[in-house]
Design a protein around this motif. Structure first.
Motif, short mmCIF file in Angstrom:
data_model
loop_
_atom_site.label_atom_id
_atom_site.label_comp_id
_atom_site.label_asym_id
_atom_site.label_seq_id
_atom_site.Cartn_x
_atom_site.Cartn_y
_atom_site.Cartn_z
N ASP A 11 36.61 57.07 21.35
CA ASP A 11 35.47 56.41 21.95
C ASP A 11 34.68 57.32 22.90
N ARG A 12 35.10 58.56 23.01
CA ARG A 12 34.39 59.46 23.91
C ARG A 12 32.99 59.75 23.39
N ALA A 13 32.09 59.96 24.31
CA ALA A 13 30.71 60.29 23.94
C ALA A 13 30.67 61.65 23.24
N VAL A 14 29.80 61.76 22.27
CA VAL A 14 29.59 63.03 21.59
C VAL A 14 28.50 63.78 22.36
N VAL A 15 28.86 64.93 22.90
CA VAL A 15 27.97 65.66 23.79
C VAL A 15 27.67 67.04 23.21
N PRO A 16 26.39 67.42 23.15
CA PRO A 16 26.07 68.77 22.69
C PRO A 16 26.68 69.82 23.61
N THR A 17 27.08 70.93 23.04
CA THR A 17 27.61 72.03 23.84
C THR A 17 26.45 72.71 24.58
N LYS A 18 26.80 73.54 25.54
CA LYS A 18 25.76 74.28 26.26
C LYS A 18 24.98 75.18 25.32
N ALA A 19 25.67 75.80 24.39
CA ALA A 19 24.98 76.68 23.43
C ALA A 19 24.02 75.86 22.57
N GLU A 20 24.42 74.66 22.17
CA GLU A 20 23.53 73.80 21.39
C GLU A 20 22.33 73.35 22.21
N LEU A 21 22.57 73.01 23.47
CA LEU A 21 21.45 72.62 24.34
C LEU A 21 20.48 73.79 24.53
N GLN A 22 21.01 74.98 24.71
CA GLN A 22 20.15 76.16 24.86
C GLN A 22 19.32 76.40 23.60
N ALA A 23 19.94 76.20 22.44
CA ALA A 23 19.21 76.39 21.18
C ALA A 23 18.13 75.33 21.01
N ILE A 24 18.42 74.11 21.40
CA ILE A 24 17.44 73.02 21.32
C ILE A 24 16.27 73.31 22.25
N ILE A 25 16.57 73.71 23.48
CA ILE A 25 15.51 74.02 24.46
C ILE A 25 14.66 75.19 23.96
N ARG A 33 8.81 69.80 24.08
CA ARG A 33 9.55 70.55 25.11
C ARG A 33 9.71 69.74 26.40
N PRO A 34 8.63 69.22 27.01
CA PRO A 34 8.84 68.46 28.25
C PRO A 34 9.68 67.20 28.03
N LEU A 35 9.52 66.55 26.90
CA LEU A 35 10.29 65.35 26.61
C LEU A 35 11.78 65.67 26.56
N LEU A 36 12.14 66.72 25.84
CA LEU A 36 13.56 67.07 25.72
C LEU A 36 14.13 67.60 27.03
N LEU A 37 13.34 68.34 27.79
CA LEU A 37 13.83 68.82 29.09
C LEU A 37 14.09 67.66 30.05
N VAL A 38 13.22 66.67 30.06
CA VAL A 38 13.44 65.50 30.92
C VAL A 38 14.66 64.73 30.43
N ALA A 39 14.83 64.61 29.12
CA ALA A 39 16.00 63.92 28.57
C ALA A 39 17.29 64.64 28.96
N ILE A 40 17.30 65.96 28.83
CA ILE A 40 18.51 66.74 29.10
C ILE A 40 18.83 66.80 30.59
N PHE A 41 17.83 67.00 31.43
CA PHE A 41 18.09 67.24 32.85
C PHE A 41 17.92 66.01 33.75
N CYS A 42 17.39 64.91 33.22
CA CYS A 42 17.22 63.70 34.02
C CYS A 42 18.00 62.51 33.46
N GLY A 43 18.44 62.60 32.21
CA GLY A 43 19.30 61.58 31.63
C GLY A 43 18.64 60.24 31.34
N LEU A 44 17.33 60.23 31.12
CA LEU A 44 16.67 58.97 30.82
C LEU A 44 17.03 58.48 29.42
N ARG A 45 17.09 57.17 29.28
CA ARG A 45 17.24 56.56 27.96
C ARG A 45 15.94 56.79 27.19
N ALA A 46 16.02 56.73 25.85
CA ALA A 46 14.82 56.94 25.03
C ALA A 46 13.74 55.92 25.38
N SER A 47 14.13 54.68 25.63
CA SER A 47 13.14 53.64 25.97
C SER A 47 12.47 53.95 27.31
#
Length: 191
Positions: A11-25, A33-47
């Motif tokens: 039941d653990r959350a599936v979390v991208p690795t740091k390397a995956e996050l760096q590749a996405i960024i 870019r701003p949408l994904l950065l806010v999602a990654i660093f602020c933790g907002l829900r998609a809604s």
């Protein structure tokens, strides 16, 4: 009683690795870019991302006020719970990206930070199908079948994991994530 490993659920959350996050960024540009950065660093829900207004971004104080959301029908409305109303500090990378994006962002009556091309509420499917999944594919962040590995909610989990790794107080993480109880935070991120 012992069950074979394949019969146990994880039941653990599936979390991208740091390397995956760096590749996405690194692969995110334009409006994504701003949408994904806010999602990654602020933790907002998609809604919450879809309902975020420029009036709720404080560039001077460097924080975002989460005060509304956009539902599946593209209607702006109230958040999930009382605790979901919160203020979240902006990481410098996200802050700078938002500053640049504000100059290019389509204008609309709703004053949204991440609108569609007409300035209205962006659909969740467009965020995924036109933005996040193609960025993952281009960055090589794919599963065994070659499909994008993560959904938007995985970025929320990544944010919480980064806060935990940086030694942030669990009660503070609960507040920033908008969870109603510390138990919710521990149940989801305790691993």
């Amino acid at each position: 009683l012992e069950l074979p490993d394949e019969d146990r659920s994880d039941d653990r959350a599936v979390v991208p690795t740091k390397a995956e996050l760096q590749a996405i960024i690194a692969g995110a540009d334009g409006r994504w870019r701003p949408l994904l950065l806010v999602a990654i660093f602020c933790g907002l829900r998609a809604s919450e991302l879809r309902g975020l207004r420029w009036a709720d971004v404080d560039f001077e104080e460097r924080h975002i006020k989460v005060a509304q959301r956009a539902d599946a029908s593209h209607k702006i409305g109230r958040l999930k719970s009382k605790s979901a109303y919160r203020s979240i500090p902006l990481a410098p990378m996200a802050l700078n990206s938002l500053r640049e994006w504000k100059l290019l962002c389509p204008k609309g009556d709703l004053g949204l930070v991440f609108p569609n091309g007409s300035g209205n509420v962006e659909s969740y499917s467009n965020l995924i199908d036109r933005g996040f999944h193609p960025i993952q594919a281009a960055a090589g962040v794919v599963d065994a079948d070659g499909a994008a590995k993560y959904g938007m909610h995985a970025l929320r989990h990544a944010c919480a994991s980064l806060w935990i790794e940086n030694g942030m107080n669990p009660k503070r993480i609960q507040t920033l994530m908008g969870h109603s109880t510390i138990q919710m935070t521990y149940d989801v991120y305790g691993h």
